[in-house]
Design a protein around this motif. Structure first.
Motif, PDB file in Angstrom:
ATOM      1  N   LEU A  58       0.869  -1.174   0.000  1.00 26.55           N
ATOM      2  CA  LEU A  58       0.000   0.000   0.000  1.00 26.55           C
ATOM      3  C   LEU A  58       0.906   1.223   0.000  1.00 26.55           C
ATOM      4  N   TYR A  59       0.365   2.343  -0.467  1.00 28.93           N
ATOM      5  CA  TYR A  59       1.160   3.560  -0.580  1.00 28.93           C
ATOM      6  C   TYR A  59       0.444   4.708   0.119  1.00 28.93           C
ATOM      7  N   ALA A  60       1.145   5.346   1.048  1.00 30.09           N
ATOM      8  CA  ALA A  60       0.628   6.553   1.693  1.00 30.09           C
ATOM      9  C   ALA A  60       1.174   7.749   0.923  1.00 30.09           C
ATOM     10  N   ILE A  61       0.280   8.564   0.393  1.00 32.80           N
ATOM     11  CA  ILE A  61       0.710   9.709  -0.407  1.00 32.80           C
ATOM     12  C   ILE A  61       1.226  10.802   0.528  1.00 32.80           C
ATOM     13  N   ARG A  62       2.479  11.168   0.353  1.00 28.45           N
ATOM     14  CA  ARG A  62       3.087  12.203   1.191  1.00 28.45           C
ATOM     15  C   ARG A  62       2.910  13.582   0.564  1.00 28.45           C
ATOM     16  N   THR A  63       3.168  13.695  -0.714  1.00 25.66           N
ATOM     17  CA  THR A  63       2.940  14.938  -1.447  1.00 25.66           C
ATOM     18  C   THR A  63       2.375  14.594  -2.815  1.00 25.66           C
ATOM     19  N   GLY A  64       1.613  15.530  -3.379  1.00 30.12           N
ATOM     20  CA  GLY A  64       1.121  15.350  -4.734  1.00 30.12           C
ATOM     21  C   GLY A  64      -0.294  14.800  -4.823  1.00 30.12           C
ATOM     22  N   PHE A  65      -0.735  14.659  -6.058  1.00 26.38           N
ATOM     23  CA  PHE A  65      -2.074  14.178  -6.389  1.00 26.38           C
ATOM     24  C   PHE A  65      -1.955  13.008  -7.355  1.00 26.38           C
ATOM     25  N   PHE A  66      -2.891  12.065  -7.237  1.00 25.96           N
ATOM     26  CA  PHE A  66      -2.962  10.943  -8.167  1.00 25.96           C
ATOM     27  C   PHE A  66      -4.386  10.804  -8.697  1.00 25.96           C
ATOM     28  N   LYS A  67      -4.493  10.156  -9.845  1.00 21.96           N
ATOM     29  CA  LYS A  67      -5.796   9.681 -10.311  1.00 21.96           C
ATOM     30  C   LYS A  67      -5.681   8.184 -10.506  1.00 21.96           C
ATOM     31  N   THR A  68      -6.762   7.472 -10.225  1.00 19.78           N
ATOM     32  CA  THR A  68      -6.849   6.056 -10.573  1.00 19.78           C
ATOM     33  C   THR A  68      -7.795   5.928 -11.751  1.00 19.78           C
ATOM     34  N   CYS A  69      -7.483   5.036 -12.670  1.00 14.57           N
ATOM     35  CA  CYS A  69      -8.298   4.900 -13.868  1.00 14.57           C
ATOM     36  C   CYS A  69      -8.214   3.474 -14.408  1.00 14.57           C
ATOM     37  N   ILE A  70      -9.217   3.112 -15.180  1.00 15.82           N
ATOM     38  CA  ILE A  70      -9.264   1.805 -15.823  1.00 15.82           C
ATOM     39  C   ILE A  70      -9.581   1.993 -17.306  1.00 15.82           C
ATOM     40  N   LEU A  71      -9.155   1.051 -18.104  1.00 16.19           N
ATOM     41  CA  LEU A  71      -9.451   1.062 -19.530  1.00 16.19           C
ATOM     42  C   LEU A  71     -10.720   0.246 -19.752  1.00 16.19           C
ATOM     43  N   GLU A  73     -13.987  -1.517 -21.876  1.00 18.56           N
ATOM     44  CA  GLU A  73     -14.019  -2.439 -23.014  1.00 18.56           C
ATOM     45  C   GLU A  73     -14.058  -1.711 -24.351  1.00 18.56           C
ATOM     46  N   ASP A  74     -14.645  -0.499 -24.374  1.00 16.14           N
ATOM     47  CA  ASP A  74     -14.721   0.246 -25.636  1.00 16.14           C
ATOM     48  C   ASP A  74     -13.518   1.175 -25.826  1.00 16.14           C
ATOM     49  N   GLY A  75     -12.473   0.995 -24.981  1.00 19.66           N
ATOM     50  CA  GLY A  75     -11.231   1.730 -25.179  1.00 19.66           C
ATOM     51  C   GLY A  75     -11.139   3.075 -24.485  1.00 19.66           C
ATOM     52  N   ARG A  76     -12.142   3.441 -23.702  1.00 14.09           N
ATOM     53  CA  ARG A  76     -12.093   4.711 -22.975  1.00 14.09           C
ATOM     54  C   ARG A  76     -11.291   4.574 -21.694  1.00 14.09           C
ATOM     55  N   ASN A  77     -10.619   5.652 -21.302  1.00 17.42           N
ATOM     56  CA  ASN A  77      -9.870   5.683 -20.053  1.00 17.42           C
ATOM     57  C   ASN A  77     -10.774   6.303 -18.991  1.00 17.42           C
ATOM     58  N   GLN A  78     -11.361   5.466 -18.127  1.00 20.59           N
ATOM     59  CA  GLN A  78     -12.335   5.919 -17.140  1.00 20.59           C
ATOM     60  C   GLN A  78     -11.657   6.226 -15.815  1.00 20.59           C
ATOM     61  N   VAL A  79     -11.764   7.489 -15.370  1.00 21.35           N
ATOM     62  CA  VAL A  79     -11.212   7.882 -14.075  1.00 21.35           C
ATOM     63  C   VAL A  79     -12.122   7.365 -12.968  1.00 21.35           C
ATOM     64  N   THR A  80     -11.535   6.687 -11.991  1.00 20.30           N
ATOM     65  CA  THR A  80     -12.318   6.104 -10.897  1.00 20.30           C
ATOM     66  C   THR A  80     -12.103   6.818  -9.569  1.00 20.30           C
ATOM     67  N   GLY A  81     -11.121   7.720  -9.502  1.00 21.33           N
ATOM     68  CA  GLY A  81     -10.919   8.435  -8.251  1.00 21.33           C
ATOM     69  C   GLY A  81      -9.725   9.360  -8.311  1.00 21.33           C
ATOM     70  N   PHE A  82      -9.682  10.305  -7.356  1.00 18.87           N
ATOM     71  CA  PHE A  82      -8.550  11.207  -7.190  1.00 18.87           C
ATOM     72  C   PHE A  82      -8.071  11.084  -5.748  1.00 18.87           C
ATOM     73  N   GLN A  83      -6.762  10.982  -5.561  1.00 23.32           N
ATOM     74  CA  GLN A  83      -6.198  10.779  -4.230  1.00 23.32           C
ATOM     75  C   GLN A  83      -5.150  11.851  -3.954  1.00 23.32           C
ATOM     76  N   GLU A 189     -10.720  15.132 -17.176  1.00 23.82           N
ATOM     77  CA  GLU A 189     -10.607  14.107 -16.138  1.00 23.82           C
ATOM     78  C   GLU A 189     -11.742  14.211 -15.124  1.00 23.82           C
ATOM     79  N   ILE A 190     -12.138  15.441 -14.796  1.00 22.52           N
ATOM     80  CA  ILE A 190     -13.294  15.624 -13.910  1.00 22.52           C
ATOM     81  C   ILE A 190     -14.534  15.037 -14.564  1.00 22.52           C
ATOM     82  N   GLY A 191     -14.704  15.306 -15.852  1.00 22.09           N
ATOM     83  CA  GLY A 191     -15.861  14.773 -16.571  1.00 22.09           C
ATOM     84  C   GLY A 191     -15.875  13.261 -16.597  1.00 22.09           C
TER      85      GLY A 191
END
Length: 239
Positions: A58-71, A73-83, A189-191
Protein backbone atom coordinates in the motif's frame (compact mmCIF):
# COMPACT_ATOMS: atom_id res chain seq x y z
CA UNK A 1 15.94 5.37 -14.25
CA UNK A 2 13.81 6.48 -11.26
CA UNK A 3 15.67 7.98 -8.31
CA UNK A 4 16.54 5.45 -5.60
CA UNK A 5 14.02 5.23 -2.74
CA UNK A 6 15.07 6.28 0.73
CA UNK A 7 14.12 5.46 4.31
CA UNK A 8 11.98 7.65 6.57
CA UNK A 9 10.49 7.48 10.06
CA UNK A 10 6.71 7.85 10.38
CA UNK A 11 7.13 9.45 13.81
CA UNK A 12 8.73 12.48 12.14
CA UNK A 13 6.03 12.92 9.47
CA UNK A 14 3.48 15.72 9.79
CA UNK A 15 0.89 13.58 7.93
CA UNK A 16 1.08 10.57 10.23
CA UNK A 17 -2.22 11.44 11.94
CA UNK A 18 -3.96 11.23 8.56
CA UNK A 19 -2.65 7.87 7.38
CA UNK A 20 -1.67 6.00 10.56
CA UNK A 21 -3.45 5.33 13.88
CA UNK A 22 -3.30 8.04 16.53
CA UNK A 23 -2.76 7.68 20.28
CA UNK A 24 -0.11 4.96 20.03
CA UNK A 25 2.32 4.15 22.80
CA UNK A 26 5.96 5.03 22.19
CA UNK A 27 6.79 1.35 21.71
CA UNK A 28 4.01 0.86 19.13
CA UNK A 29 5.03 4.07 17.35
CA UNK A 30 8.55 2.71 16.99
CA UNK A 31 7.14 -0.50 15.51
CA UNK A 32 5.19 1.49 12.94
CA UNK A 33 8.38 3.29 11.95
CA UNK A 34 9.41 -0.12 10.60
CA UNK A 35 6.24 -0.29 8.50
CA UNK A 36 7.37 2.15 5.84
CA UNK A 37 10.15 0.54 3.85
CA UNK A 38 11.01 3.53 1.66
CA UNK A 39 9.76 6.70 0.10
CA UNK A 40 9.37 6.79 -3.65
CA UNK A 41 9.16 9.80 -5.96
CA UNK A 42 6.76 9.67 -8.91
CA UNK A 43 7.03 12.20 -11.72
CA UNK A 44 3.96 13.91 -13.15
CA UNK A 45 2.32 11.64 -15.72
CA UNK A 46 4.15 8.53 -14.49
CA UNK A 47 2.45 5.46 -13.04
CA UNK A 48 2.83 4.42 -9.43
CA UNK A 49 1.41 1.05 -10.48
CA UNK A 50 -0.50 -0.33 -13.45
CA UNK A 51 -3.49 -2.58 -13.96
CA UNK A 52 -2.38 -6.20 -13.72
CA UNK A 53 0.82 -5.49 -11.80
CA UNK A 54 1.51 -7.76 -8.80
CA UNK A 55 0.20 -6.33 -5.53
CA UNK A 56 3.04 -5.89 -3.06
CA UNK A 57 2.33 -2.79 -1.00
CA UNK A 58 0.00 0.00 0.00
CA UNK A 59 1.16 3.56 -0.58
CA UNK A 60 0.63 6.55 1.69
CA UNK A 61 0.71 9.71 -0.41
CA UNK A 62 3.09 12.20 1.19
CA UNK A 63 2.94 14.94 -1.45
CA UNK A 64 1.12 15.35 -4.73
CA UNK A 65 -2.07 14.18 -6.39
CA UNK A 66 -2.96 10.94 -8.17
CA UNK A 67 -5.80 9.68 -10.31
CA UNK A 68 -6.85 6.06 -10.57
CA UNK A 69 -8.30 4.90 -13.87
CA UNK A 70 -9.26 1.81 -15.82
CA UNK A 71 -9.45 1.06 -19.53
CA UNK A 72 -13.03 0.19 -20.47
CA UNK A 73 -14.02 -2.44 -23.01
CA UNK A 74 -14.72 0.25 -25.64
CA UNK A 75 -11.23 1.73 -25.18
CA UNK A 76 -12.09 4.71 -22.98
CA UNK A 77 -9.87 5.68 -20.05
CA UNK A 78 -12.34 5.92 -17.14
CA UNK A 79 -11.21 7.88 -14.08
CA UNK A 80 -12.32 6.10 -10.90
CA UNK A 81 -10.92 8.43 -8.25
CA UNK A 82 -8.55 11.21 -7.19
CA UNK A 83 -6.20 10.78 -4.23
CA UNK A 84 -4.18 13.36 -2.32
CA UNK A 85 -1.58 13.69 0.44
CA UNK A 86 -2.44 11.74 3.59
CA UNK A 87 -4.54 9.16 1.74
CA UNK A 88 -3.75 5.50 1.08
CA UNK A 89 -3.64 4.14 -2.45
CA UNK A 90 -3.33 0.56 -3.72
CA UNK A 91 -6.20 -1.07 -1.83
CA UNK A 92 -7.57 -2.44 -5.11
CA UNK A 93 -4.82 -5.08 -5.19
CA UNK A 94 -5.68 -6.82 -1.92
CA UNK A 95 -8.50 -9.01 -3.21
CA UNK A 96 -6.66 -10.70 -6.10
CA UNK A 97 -2.97 -10.00 -5.44
CA UNK A 98 -2.90 -7.84 -8.57
CA UNK A 99 -3.80 -4.22 -9.14
CA UNK A 100 -7.02 -3.63 -11.03
CA UNK A 101 -6.37 -0.03 -12.12
CA UNK A 102 -3.63 2.41 -13.09
CA UNK A 103 -2.48 5.03 -10.56
CA UNK A 104 -1.07 8.07 -12.38
CA UNK A 105 0.57 11.10 -10.76
CA UNK A 106 -1.17 14.36 -11.69
CA UNK A 107 1.86 16.31 -10.42
CA UNK A 108 5.29 15.41 -9.07
CA UNK A 109 4.53 13.27 -6.02
CA UNK A 110 6.10 11.27 -3.25
CA UNK A 111 4.69 8.17 -1.55
CA UNK A 112 5.62 6.05 1.44
CA UNK A 113 5.85 2.39 0.46
CA UNK A 114 4.26 0.04 3.01
CA UNK A 115 4.78 -3.65 2.09
CA UNK A 116 1.51 -5.47 2.71
CA UNK A 117 3.12 -8.50 4.32
CA UNK A 118 4.67 -6.13 6.84
CA UNK A 119 1.28 -4.50 7.47
CA UNK A 120 -0.26 -7.92 8.16
CA UNK A 121 2.56 -8.92 10.52
CA UNK A 122 2.47 -5.65 12.46
CA UNK A 123 -1.33 -5.74 12.65
CA UNK A 124 -1.01 -8.82 14.84
CA UNK A 125 1.31 -6.94 17.19
CA UNK A 126 -0.43 -3.53 17.10
CA UNK A 127 -4.24 -3.95 17.22
CA UNK A 128 -4.72 -0.24 16.50
CA UNK A 129 -3.11 -0.74 13.09
CA UNK A 130 -5.51 -3.54 12.17
CA UNK A 131 -8.45 -1.38 13.21
CA UNK A 132 -7.07 1.51 11.17
CA UNK A 133 -6.74 -0.65 8.04
CA UNK A 134 -10.35 -1.78 8.50
CA UNK A 135 -11.45 1.86 8.71
CA UNK A 136 -9.58 2.66 5.50
CA UNK A 137 -11.28 -0.26 3.73
CA UNK A 138 -14.67 0.82 5.08
CA UNK A 139 -14.07 4.41 3.94
CA UNK A 140 -13.31 3.10 0.45
CA UNK A 141 -16.61 1.20 0.39
CA UNK A 142 -18.48 4.33 1.50
CA UNK A 143 -16.70 6.31 -1.22
CA UNK A 144 -17.72 3.76 -3.86
CA UNK A 145 -21.34 4.02 -2.71
CA UNK A 146 -21.09 7.80 -2.98
CA UNK A 147 -19.80 7.56 -6.55
CA UNK A 148 -22.64 5.19 -7.47
CA UNK A 149 -25.14 7.73 -6.11
CA UNK A 150 -23.33 10.54 -7.91
CA UNK A 151 -23.46 8.80 -11.28
CA UNK A 152 -26.85 7.21 -10.87
CA UNK A 153 -29.21 9.92 -9.74
CA UNK A 154 -27.64 13.40 -9.80
CA UNK A 155 -27.86 16.09 -12.46
CA UNK A 156 -24.69 17.71 -13.82
CA UNK A 157 -24.73 20.68 -11.45
CA UNK A 158 -25.29 18.39 -8.45
CA UNK A 159 -22.36 16.19 -9.49
CA UNK A 160 -19.96 19.11 -9.90
CA UNK A 161 -21.10 20.83 -6.68
CA UNK A 162 -20.62 17.58 -4.75
CA UNK A 163 -17.18 17.12 -6.29
CA UNK A 164 -16.00 20.63 -5.38
CA UNK A 165 -17.35 20.47 -1.83
CA UNK A 166 -15.76 17.08 -1.23
CA UNK A 167 -12.42 18.18 -2.66
CA UNK A 168 -12.19 21.38 -0.60
CA UNK A 169 -13.25 19.49 2.54
CA UNK A 170 -10.47 16.92 2.06
CA UNK A 171 -7.93 19.68 1.39
CA UNK A 172 -9.03 21.65 4.46
CA UNK A 173 -8.40 18.56 6.62
CA UNK A 174 -4.80 18.84 5.44
CA UNK A 175 -4.45 22.48 6.47
CA UNK A 176 -5.45 24.19 3.23
CA UNK A 177 -8.07 26.88 2.66
CA UNK A 178 -11.77 26.17 3.17
CA UNK A 179 -12.65 28.14 0.05
CA UNK A 180 -9.74 28.11 -2.43
CA UNK A 181 -8.21 25.23 -4.34
CA UNK A 182 -6.11 24.43 -7.36
CA UNK A 183 -7.52 21.69 -9.55
CA UNK A 184 -4.69 19.27 -10.28
CA UNK A 185 -6.89 17.40 -12.74
CA UNK A 186 -8.17 18.59 -16.12
CA UNK A 187 -11.80 19.37 -16.92
CA UNK A 188 -11.78 16.23 -19.08
CA UNK A 189 -10.61 14.11 -16.14
CA UNK A 190 -13.29 15.62 -13.91
CA UNK A 191 -15.86 14.77 -16.57
CA UNK A 192 -14.62 11.20 -16.81
CA UNK A 193 -14.94 10.78 -13.04
CA UNK A 194 -18.39 12.42 -12.87
CA UNK A 195 -19.77 10.72 -15.96
CA UNK A 196 -20.09 14.03 -17.84
CA UNK A 197 -18.88 15.27 -21.20
CA UNK A 198 -16.12 17.88 -21.25
CA UNK A 199 -18.44 20.56 -22.60
CA UNK A 200 -20.97 19.81 -19.83
CA UNK A 201 -18.30 20.30 -17.16
CA UNK A 202 -17.19 23.60 -18.74
CA UNK A 203 -20.79 24.79 -19.12
CA UNK A 204 -21.60 23.92 -15.50
CA UNK A 205 -18.50 25.75 -14.22
CA UNK A 206 -19.63 28.80 -16.25
CA UNK A 207 -23.10 28.59 -14.74
CA UNK A 208 -21.63 28.48 -11.22
CA UNK A 209 -19.57 31.58 -12.04
CA UNK A 210 -22.62 33.43 -13.43
CA UNK A 211 -24.61 32.58 -10.29
CA UNK A 212 -21.84 33.88 -8.03
CA UNK A 213 -21.10 30.50 -6.49
CA UNK A 214 -17.44 30.31 -7.54
CA UNK A 215 -14.65 32.26 -9.19
CA UNK A 216 -12.60 30.35 -11.74
CA UNK A 217 -9.25 31.36 -13.22
CA UNK A 218 -7.85 28.47 -15.23
CA UNK A 219 -7.31 25.77 -12.57
CA UNK A 220 -7.69 28.10 -9.58
CA UNK A 221 -11.14 27.89 -8.04
CA UNK A 222 -12.46 30.07 -5.23
CA UNK A 223 -15.75 29.07 -3.62
CA UNK A 224 -17.76 32.23 -2.93
CA UNK A 225 -21.00 30.65 -1.72
CA UNK A 226 -20.55 27.33 0.06
CA UNK A 227 -24.16 27.32 1.24
CA UNK A 228 -25.32 27.81 -2.35
CA UNK A 229 -23.34 24.79 -3.53
CA UNK A 230 -24.70 22.74 -0.64
CA UNK A 231 -28.26 23.75 -1.51
CA UNK A 232 -27.71 22.37 -5.03
CA UNK A 233 -26.56 19.05 -3.57
CA UNK A 234 -29.33 18.92 -0.98
CA UNK A 235 -31.96 19.58 -3.63
CA UNK A 236 -31.40 16.08 -4.99
CA UNK A 237 -32.33 14.59 -1.62
CA UNK A 238 -35.60 16.48 -1.60
CA UNK A 239 -36.85 15.33 -5.01
Amino acid sequence: MPPPPYKVACSNCNLRELCLPSGLSEADARKLDELVATRRKVKRGAALFNNGAPFMALYAIRTGFFKTCILTEDGRNQVTGFQMAGEIIGLDGIVGDRHTCDAIALEDAEVCVMPFDRIEALSREVPALQSHVHKILSREIVREHGVMLLLGSMRAEERLATFLLNLVQRLHARGFSQSELVLRMTREEIGSYLGLKLETVSRTFSRFVEEGLVQVKQRHVRILNTAGLRSIVNASACR
